[in-house]
Design an enzyme around this catalytic site. Sequence first.
Site, mmCIF file in Angstrom:
data_model
loop_
_atom_site.group_PDB
_atom_site.id
_atom_site.type_symbol
_atom_site.label_atom_id
_atom_site.label_comp_id
_atom_site.label_asym_id
_atom_site.label_seq_id
_atom_site.Cartn_x
_atom_site.Cartn_y
_atom_site.Cartn_z
ATOM 1 N N LEU A 87 -2.319 19.694 9.740
ATOM 2 C CA LEU A 87 -1.224 19.219 10.591
ATOM 3 C C LEU A 87 -0.118 20.275 10.608
ATOM 4 O O LEU A 87 0.855 20.188 9.864
ATOM 5 C CB LEU A 87 -0.687 17.874 10.083
ATOM 6 C CG LEU A 87 -0.143 16.946 11.153
ATOM 7 C CD1 LEU A 87 -1.158 16.665 12.241
ATOM 8 C CD2 LEU A 87 0.318 15.646 10.549
ATOM 9 N N ASP A 88 -0.327 21.258 11.453
ATOM 10 C CA ASP A 88 0.633 22.359 11.532
ATOM 11 C C ASP A 88 1.890 21.892 12.263
ATOM 12 O O ASP A 88 1.806 21.177 13.255
ATOM 13 C CB ASP A 88 -0.010 23.520 12.299
ATOM 14 C CG ASP A 88 0.879 24.742 12.285
ATOM 15 O OD1 ASP A 88 1.119 25.276 11.198
ATOM 16 O OD2 ASP A 88 1.352 25.134 13.351
ATOM 17 N N GLU B 205 -5.203 24.613 4.473
ATOM 18 C CA GLU B 205 -3.866 25.120 4.183
ATOM 19 C C GLU B 205 -3.185 24.260 3.118
ATOM 20 O O GLU B 205 -2.324 24.705 2.393
ATOM 21 C CB GLU B 205 -3.046 25.114 5.484
ATOM 22 C CG GLU B 205 -1.968 26.149 5.566
ATOM 23 C CD GLU B 205 -0.589 25.543 5.466
ATOM 24 O OE1 GLU B 205 0.377 26.297 5.420
ATOM 25 O OE2 GLU B 205 -0.471 24.310 5.408
ATOM 26 N N GLU B 206 -3.638 23.005 3.014
ATOM 27 C CA GLU B 206 -3.026 22.055 2.068
ATOM 28 C C GLU B 206 -3.556 22.188 0.645
ATOM 29 O O GLU B 206 -3.008 21.601 -0.269
ATOM 30 C CB GLU B 206 -3.297 20.613 2.529
ATOM 31 C CG GLU B 206 -2.553 20.205 3.774
ATOM 32 C CD GLU B 206 -1.088 19.934 3.509
ATOM 33 O OE1 GLU B 206 -0.747 19.432 2.426
ATOM 34 O OE2 GLU B 206 -0.271 20.259 4.385
ATOM 35 N N ASP C 185 -5.860 24.124 9.229
ATOM 36 C CA ASP C 185 -4.506 23.681 8.907
ATOM 37 C C ASP C 185 -4.447 22.278 9.487
ATOM 38 O O ASP C 185 -4.426 22.104 10.706
ATOM 39 C CB ASP C 185 -3.468 24.600 9.577
ATOM 40 C CG ASP C 185 -2.051 24.202 9.194
ATOM 41 O OD1 ASP C 185 -1.870 23.118 8.606
ATOM 42 O OD2 ASP C 185 -1.115 24.978 9.490
ATOM 43 N N GLU D 212 -3.840 29.953 10.508
ATOM 44 C CA GLU D 212 -3.061 29.898 11.748
ATOM 45 C C GLU D 212 -3.333 31.101 12.657
ATOM 46 O O GLU D 212 -3.681 30.946 13.831
ATOM 47 C CB GLU D 212 -1.557 29.821 11.415
ATOM 48 C CG GLU D 212 -1.177 28.528 10.705
ATOM 49 C CD GLU D 212 0.224 28.554 10.090
ATOM 50 O OE1 GLU D 212 0.504 29.462 9.274
ATOM 51 O OE2 GLU D 212 1.034 27.681 10.418
ATOM 52 N N ASP E 73 0.555 14.811 6.784
ATOM 53 C CA ASP E 73 -0.244 16.026 6.584
ATOM 54 C C ASP E 73 -1.297 15.809 5.498
ATOM 55 O O ASP E 73 -2.413 16.314 5.589
ATOM 56 C CB ASP E 73 0.615 17.272 6.325
ATOM 57 C CG ASP E 73 1.769 17.043 5.392
ATOM 58 O OD1 ASP E 73 1.845 15.942 4.803
ATOM 59 O OD2 ASP E 73 2.600 17.953 5.232
ATOM 60 N N ASP F 295 0.854 -1.194 0.000
ATOM 61 C CA ASP F 295 0.000 0.000 0.000
ATOM 62 C C ASP F 295 0.888 1.241 0.000
ATOM 63 O O ASP F 295 1.980 1.225 0.560
ATOM 64 C CB ASP F 295 -0.860 0.062 1.280
ATOM 65 C CG ASP F 295 -1.752 -1.151 1.407
ATOM 66 O OD1 ASP F 295 -2.229 -1.612 0.364
ATOM 67 O OD2 ASP F 295 -1.927 -1.624 2.557
HETATM 68 P P1 AFP Z 1 5.532 23.400 9.057
HETATM 69 O O1 AFP Z 1 4.076 22.980 9.137
HETATM 70 O O2 AFP Z 1 6.069 23.467 7.672
HETATM 71 O O3 AFP Z 1 6.411 22.592 9.981
HETATM 72 O O4 AFP Z 1 5.576 24.951 9.564
HETATM 73 C C1 AFP Z 1 5.235 25.223 10.866
HETATM 74 C C2 AFP Z 1 4.858 26.677 11.000
HETATM 75 O O5 AFP Z 1 3.862 27.025 10.079
HETATM 76 C C3 AFP Z 1 4.393 27.010 12.432
HETATM 77 O O6 AFP Z 1 3.766 25.947 13.072
HETATM 78 C C4 AFP Z 1 5.664 27.437 13.114
HETATM 79 O O7 AFP Z 1 5.436 28.323 14.169
HETATM 80 C C5 AFP Z 1 6.467 28.073 12.016
HETATM 81 O O8 AFP Z 1 5.987 27.509 10.783
HETATM 82 C C6 AFP Z 1 7.920 27.798 12.127
HETATM 83 O O9 AFP Z 1 8.582 28.502 11.134
HETATM 84 P P2 AFP Z 1 10.178 28.674 11.155
HETATM 85 O O10 AFP Z 1 10.749 27.289 10.944
HETATM 86 O O11 AFP Z 1 10.466 29.610 10.034
HETATM 87 O O12 AFP Z 1 10.567 29.244 12.492
#
Ligand code: AFP
Length: 337
Positions: free
Chosen positions: A119-120, A94-95, A117, A276, A71, A65
């Site tokens: 899976l932030d 966001e995706e 979002d 966010e 995400d 699979d």
């Molecule tokens: P990812 O989802 O790409 O890991 O980004 C996380 C994010 O959107 C947020 O959750 C963080 O606060 C910020 O980016 C971190 O960004 P930097 O790596 O530029 O500090």
Amino acid sequence: MDTNRIITLDEFIISRQKDFSYATGELTDLLRDIGVAAKIVNREVSRAGLVSILGVAGQENHSGDDVQKLDVYANEKLIDCLKNSGECCGVASEENTDFIPFPTIESKSAKYVVIFDPLDGSSNIDVNVSVGTIFGIYRRKSDPTGPCELGDFLQKGLDLVAAGYVIYGTSTIMVYSTGRGVNGFTLDPSIGEFCLSHRDIQIPARGRYYSVNQGYYLKFDVEMRRYIDYCSDLNLRLRYIGSMVSDIHRTLFKGGIFLYPNTRKYPNGKLRLLYECNPMAFLVEQAGGKAITTQLERVLEVDPKELHQRSTIVIGSPEMIEEMQEFVQRYSAVSGL
Ligand code: AFP
């Protein structure tokens, strides 16, 4: 009511429905659907370490699979849950580049749209750092007999009906608000239910932490650099996880200030206003905190022009945000910026 009794997320949401005289149960059902999606995402996130045994994302696992990136998986699960619920007429993620309108179910037109979002912080997941789902719910503005429109999503944070996040950490916690305070629910894995664990969350007026990617220090504007120097002079402790949900979760409970200013690479800031900044600003304000941009505008009052618009943000304990605001105003006046 017996205060020692466990209150599940479902019970709590239903008990709060009566606070809204106009409520028809749709918002209640939407919040419950998000809770269900969060449990499904949580199950996969907690198995993330097994990916190296079962197969790497983007490749095939032992059974042949495809192994999905988490995400992408979280995005699909949220969309599926919300689409099947029939309680919302569309989502923006966001995706995805565009919003996704949902067909009406049994000719019933839903009155909400959901922004999320899925899976932030997901770039941290392979090293076991807590990540999260962030969501916001708006009442649609378009004609309810037709499909939802872009304008339903491009609403100010002030118009949010509800917002929240789920943090997949040492425990999985859902924190949300419908505009009447903030409450937190911890997932009890033994019964598979979110249970009320943090009632009426209030952010401390001040905290001992400042949270910013100090690696970008030289790329920040001068007044922001001076403010960060000031935090350091005050002997505030620097905490920065790089996963917004985790950083805001700590800020909400321990107090402090979280900043993501503009840099040369991101002249408008990096974080997304709709996915966010607005949901977090809504929650933190509901908990007694504040959220502004580095231009000192209240985040919730920013008028969005596009779905993936970026914004700067300074968010956290009210006294610290006010102090930062005064600091920047004073510094700009003195230096003629
Ligand atoms: P990812 O989802 O790409 O890991 O980004 C996380 C994010 O959107 C947020 O959750 C963080 O606060 C910020 O980016 C971190 O960004 P930097 O790596 O530029 O500090």
